[in-house]
Scaffold this motif. Structure first.
Motif, mmCIF file in Angstrom:
data_model
loop_
_atom_site.group_PDB
_atom_site.id
_atom_site.type_symbol
_atom_site.label_atom_id
_atom_site.label_comp_id
_atom_site.label_asym_id
_atom_site.label_seq_id
_atom_site.Cartn_x
_atom_site.Cartn_y
_atom_site.Cartn_z
ATOM 1 N N ALA B 135 1.114 -1.266 -0.106
ATOM 2 C CA ALA B 135 0.060 -0.214 -0.318
ATOM 3 C C ALA B 135 0.722 1.129 -0.327
ATOM 4 C CB ALA B 135 -0.417 -0.054 1.038
ATOM 5 N N GLY B 136 1.870 1.186 0.653
ATOM 6 C CA GLY B 136 3.187 2.376 0.497
ATOM 7 C C GLY B 136 4.015 3.045 -0.917
ATOM 8 N N ALA B 137 4.071 1.797 -1.429
ATOM 9 C CA ALA B 137 4.811 1.580 -2.038
ATOM 10 C C ALA B 137 3.768 2.202 -3.216
ATOM 11 C CB ALA B 137 5.226 0.252 -3.177
ATOM 12 N N ARG B 138 2.830 1.565 -3.671
ATOM 13 C CA ARG B 138 1.690 2.170 -4.229
ATOM 14 C C ARG B 138 1.037 3.645 -4.600
ATOM 15 N NH1 ARG B 138 -1.293 2.928 -7.747
ATOM 16 N NH2 ARG B 138 -2.889 3.360 -8.194
ATOM 17 N N PHE B 139 0.771 4.000 -3.072
ATOM 18 C CA PHE B 139 -0.003 5.603 -3.163
ATOM 19 C C PHE B 139 1.273 6.450 -2.358
ATOM 20 C CE2 PHE B 139 -3.578 2.595 -2.147
ATOM 21 C CZ PHE B 139 -4.534 3.430 -3.225
ATOM 22 N N LEU B 140 2.612 5.843 -2.200
ATOM 23 C CA LEU B 140 3.348 6.931 -1.884
ATOM 24 C C LEU B 140 3.670 7.564 -0.482
ATOM 25 C CD1 LEU B 140 4.815 8.265 -5.768
ATOM 26 C CD2 LEU B 140 6.597 6.118 -4.888
ATOM 27 N N ASN B 141 2.794 6.438 -0.170
ATOM 28 C CA ASN B 141 2.163 7.060 1.569
ATOM 29 C C ASN B 141 3.939 6.765 2.407
ATOM 30 O OD1 ASN B 141 0.430 6.968 4.045
ATOM 31 N ND2 ASN B 141 -0.401 7.687 3.064
ATOM 32 N N PRO B 142 4.216 7.369 3.495
ATOM 33 C CA PRO B 142 4.859 7.264 3.922
ATOM 34 C C PRO B 142 5.006 6.886 4.850
ATOM 35 C CG PRO B 142 4.465 10.003 4.299
ATOM 36 C CD PRO B 142 3.942 8.693 3.450
ATOM 37 N N LEU B 143 2.695 6.584 5.752
ATOM 38 C CA LEU B 143 2.832 6.295 6.850
ATOM 39 C C LEU B 143 2.666 4.906 6.347
ATOM 40 C CD1 LEU B 143 0.982 6.506 10.075
ATOM 41 C CD2 LEU B 143 -0.787 6.718 8.601
ATOM 42 N N PHE B 144 1.944 4.797 5.669
ATOM 43 C CA PHE B 144 2.344 2.639 5.457
ATOM 44 C C PHE B 144 3.697 2.514 5.811
ATOM 45 C CE2 PHE B 144 -1.205 3.735 2.598
ATOM 46 C CZ PHE B 144 -2.424 4.349 3.766
ATOM 47 N N THR B 145 4.489 2.970 4.831
ATOM 48 C CA THR B 145 5.753 2.621 4.678
ATOM 49 C C THR B 145 6.073 2.368 6.241
ATOM 50 O OG1 THR B 145 7.086 4.394 4.599
ATOM 51 C CG2 THR B 145 6.420 3.215 2.287
ATOM 52 N N THR B 146 6.554 2.998 7.283
ATOM 53 C CA THR B 146 6.607 3.179 8.703
ATOM 54 C C THR B 146 5.949 1.995 9.719
ATOM 55 O OG1 THR B 146 7.137 5.591 8.221
ATOM 56 C CG2 THR B 146 7.196 4.605 10.820
ATOM 57 N N LEU B 147 4.780 2.140 8.777
ATOM 58 C CA LEU B 147 4.077 0.914 9.950
ATOM 59 C C LEU B 147 4.440 0.018 9.301
ATOM 60 C CD1 LEU B 147 0.014 2.197 9.314
ATOM 61 C CD2 LEU B 147 1.536 1.807 11.214
ATOM 62 N N ALA B 148 4.674 -0.760 8.248
ATOM 63 C CA ALA B 148 5.243 -1.797 8.022
ATOM 64 C C ALA B 148 6.501 -2.160 8.627
ATOM 65 C CB ALA B 148 5.568 -2.182 6.231
ATOM 66 N N VAL B 149 7.449 -1.269 8.459
ATOM 67 C CA VAL B 149 9.303 -1.314 8.805
ATOM 68 C C VAL B 149 8.645 -1.673 10.539
ATOM 69 C CG1 VAL B 149 11.018 -0.688 9.422
ATOM 70 C CG2 VAL B 149 10.267 -0.297 7.750
#
Lengths: 315, 349
Positions: B135-149
């Protein structure tokens, strides 16, 4: 590292931004000028919060150990010491720094705690003890006007709300047995009082930022009051009427003055109010969920439409 | 034009447009931004919340209708709707499509876990991390990538230990700090790094401090070692690169370290709060004074007027610090219910 310097240069070449804006934005992109004012502000706020909390705990823990009068005097001296830098700046007709702004806030908070403590110890106002909140509101308002401080004005408005019986603890409010409609009425009356104050302020042509502070307080209290009123079975219709009327007024104000936050207040509070109402009124989980979904879809569409309208009306 | 997401150039112009508020060059900027429709951060937040509520209600409707594999159905519907909003309506960073897609992916993760019967929490966390990263990569969303980590750190915790999860967070933060030096084309990529730089020391501390304490004062080894190193590095890099997030990360590290070492002095809570608060206030005042004249371009003066959100935050902050109402003991009023006369104020010290 990201740099948007080339885009700003292009904007400047195309004449979209003027010389001053170009110099400022390009300097910021290159880092030739860099402000740490926000970081300092956060640190100062954290410090003030820590000191205020410390004083609160100290007062609670030492009520019987320290002489009441000596403690009241110590707190008054501390508050006066915090007021002093702001008064000196005011006397010199200079602009107050962020630190002095927050020192003034700390002074106001210590003064509030001091007066509250004094009243709880000596009962000067007897059965009318809650009047000390009104006194606090007036004292802070005078300070805010004389020293031109929005922060102290917000403490004054918080004291006014407390006098009306409105405190920030939502969880306590939602506990079973608490009279929500009564809270709603008080919130609405308080919002009305703040709005009246704002009108007087506006007609006197006083500071513009104060007007915004009044508006934020009045709108938030008004919406909370309308929702609380709508949750009572006898006052439901009145609550809905207030909610809709407030939403219309707030959104119109937001659109007219290009203030997005007011549009957001209008949509978000109304959607929340209707969701609560549907949960109470509609029998059957499926029907309530469908109604809720339709409300949310409506809220999204209205938000999107209003956003496009605001964007289109930008100067 | 890329129908999937804005090109780096389009996204750069969107970032510029949001900063100059498209004042004079509305049409000029619109040409460069392409067909993409975006909103301000405030609108994005409110639309995200509305989208999340809509997703929750859609799922409950599917459940109440007794649909077979209702989570899968609801998840697919939500993802399809989100993709339609992006591909057909060209929404980007508008909040609503992000909430719908994220909810859809989370529902599919839960459905997959239910399908397999029993899924170990490590596998669960890894699946969630993959969904969030997607989702983070799809929407370039920093919150999602942080949650992924963070989900990845949770997987490490459940597979190995709390301390290792904390160390992983600090390592991720250091990698993000290092990558901050690399020239980037997309503003979203910088935001992703910024989020990690700020969130990782906090998460590292939370995990590190959850483990067994190293001594009687309850001090944990990993945070006490890592927080000063991370904080000092972040401050140095923030000042050198003239970037705010590493400086914010430094403040986070100072706060966490102060909390971790709270029992070392043996002072009471109130004395600590007043003493350290006063010390911090004095230090901030000194820095403010020193930087009133810019030093190597760094200043404590405001370069731009506060926007309305910042002003509102200050007011809310000030009002929330207002001391609680002190009710006169024996005044005859009932506390807690606000049933007193006058204004009806209630409460006790």
């Amino acid at each position: 590292m990201l740099s948007l310097e080339s885009e700003y240069r292009e904007l400047y070449t195309a004449g979209v931004i003027d010389d001053a804006a170009a110099v400022r934005t390009i300097a910021a992109e290159r880092g030739t000028i860099f402000s740490v004012s926000e970081e300092l502000r956060v640190s100062i706020y954290g410090s003030v919060a820590a000191i205020t909390a410390g004083i609160g705990i100290y007062l609670k823990a030492n009520l019987h150990r320290i002489g009441s009068l000596s403690l009241i005097i110590v707190l008054a001296v501390a508050a006066a010491a915090c007021y002093l830098p702001a008064i000196r700046t005011w006397l010199r007709h200079a602009t107050r720094s962020t630190v002095r702004d927050y020192l003034l806030l700390l002074g106001a908070l210590i003064f509030s705690a001091d007066l509250g403590y004094a009243e709880s110890q000596f009962h000067w106002l007897g059965s009318h003890w809650s009047l000390y909140l009104l006194l606090l509101c007036c004292a802070h308002a005078v300070t805010a006007y004389v020293l031109d401080s929005r922060l102290v004005l917000s403490v004054s408005l918080a004291s006014l709300a407390a006098w009306f019986g409105i405190e920030g603890n939502v969880l306590e409010l939602l506990q079973k047995g608490n009279p929500l409609p009564l809270y709603g009425m008080r919130a609405l009356v308080c919002a009305g009082a703040i709005f009246a104050w704002r009108e007087v302020h506006r007609r006197l042509g006083a500071v513009r930022q104060f007007q915004e502070t009044f508006e934020h307080f009045a709108v938030n209290l008004g919406f909370c009051g309308a929702i609380a009123l709508g949750l009572g079975s006898d006052t439901r219709l009145t609550g809905v009427a207030y909610l809709v009327a407030l939403a219309v007024v707030t959104i119109r104000h937001g659109l007219r003055n290009a203030r997005e936050l007011f549009v957001i207040y209008g949509v978000a509070y109304t959607a929340l109010g209707f969701l609560c109402l549907e949960g109470q009124v509609i029998k059957g989980s499926l029907s309530a969920a469908v109604a809720g979904l339709l409300t949310i879809i409506g809220a999204v569409m209205v938000t999107w439409h209003l956003h496009r309208r605001m964007k289109g009306s930008e100067p | 034009m890329n129908p999937f997401q804005p090109t780096p150039e389009e996204q750069r112009w969107m970032a510029v447009g949001s900063r100059v508020k498209a004042a004079a060059g509305g049409a000029w900027l619109t040409e460069r931004v392409g067909p993409w429709k975006t909103v301000t951060t405030r609108m994005r937040c409110i639309l995200f919340v509305l989208g999340a509520v809509a997703a929750a209600l859609t799922t409950s409707i599917c459940s109440l209708l007794h649909m077979p594999a209702y989570m899968l159905c609801a998840g697919m519907m939500l993802i399809a709707l989100a993709e339609w909003l992006v591909m057909a309506r060209h929404f980007f960073n508008a909040g609503v499509e992000e909430a719908l897609e994220l909810a859809g992916l989370v529902l599919m993760v839960i459905w997959t876990a239910d399908l397999t019967g029993y899924l170990h929490e490590t596998a669960y966390a890894l699946l969630a991390a993959a969904a969030l990263m997607l989702a983070g990569a799809r929407f370039l969303n920093p919150l999602f990538t942080t949650l992924a980590v963070l989900a990845l750190a949770f997987a490490i915790e459940s597979a190995f230990s709390l301390t290792l999860a904390g160390a992983f967070c600090f390592a991720a933060g250091i990698v993000a700090l290092t990558c901050g030096a690399v020239p980037l084309r997309r503003p979203a990529h910088e935001q992703m790094l910024n989020f990690l730089v700020i969130a990782m020391p906090l998460a590292g501390y939370a995990w590190g401090a959850d483990g067994p304490a190293g001594n009687a004062a309850g001090v944990h080894g990993l945070p006490v070692c890592m927080l000063p190193v991370y904080g000092a590095t972040a401050l140095a890099l923030g000042v050198q690169r003239r970037r705010h997030p590493p400086i914010v990360a430094f403040l986070v590290c100072v706060g966490c370290l102060a909390y971790e070492l709270r029992n070392l002095t043996g002072l009471t809570l109130q004395v600590r709060l007043i003493a350290w608060g006063s010390a911090a206030l004095a230090l901030a005042a000194a820095i403010d004074r020193y930087l009133r004249t810019p030093r190597r371009g760094i200043t404590s003066l405001k370069l731009a007027e506060d926007d309305e959100s910042a002003g509102l935050l200050q007011l809310v902050g000030a009002a929330s610090l207002t001391p609680p109402v002190a009710q006169g003991a024996g005044s005859g009023f009932k506390g807690g219910g606000g049933t007193g006369g006058g204004g009806g104020a209630s409460g006790t010290y």
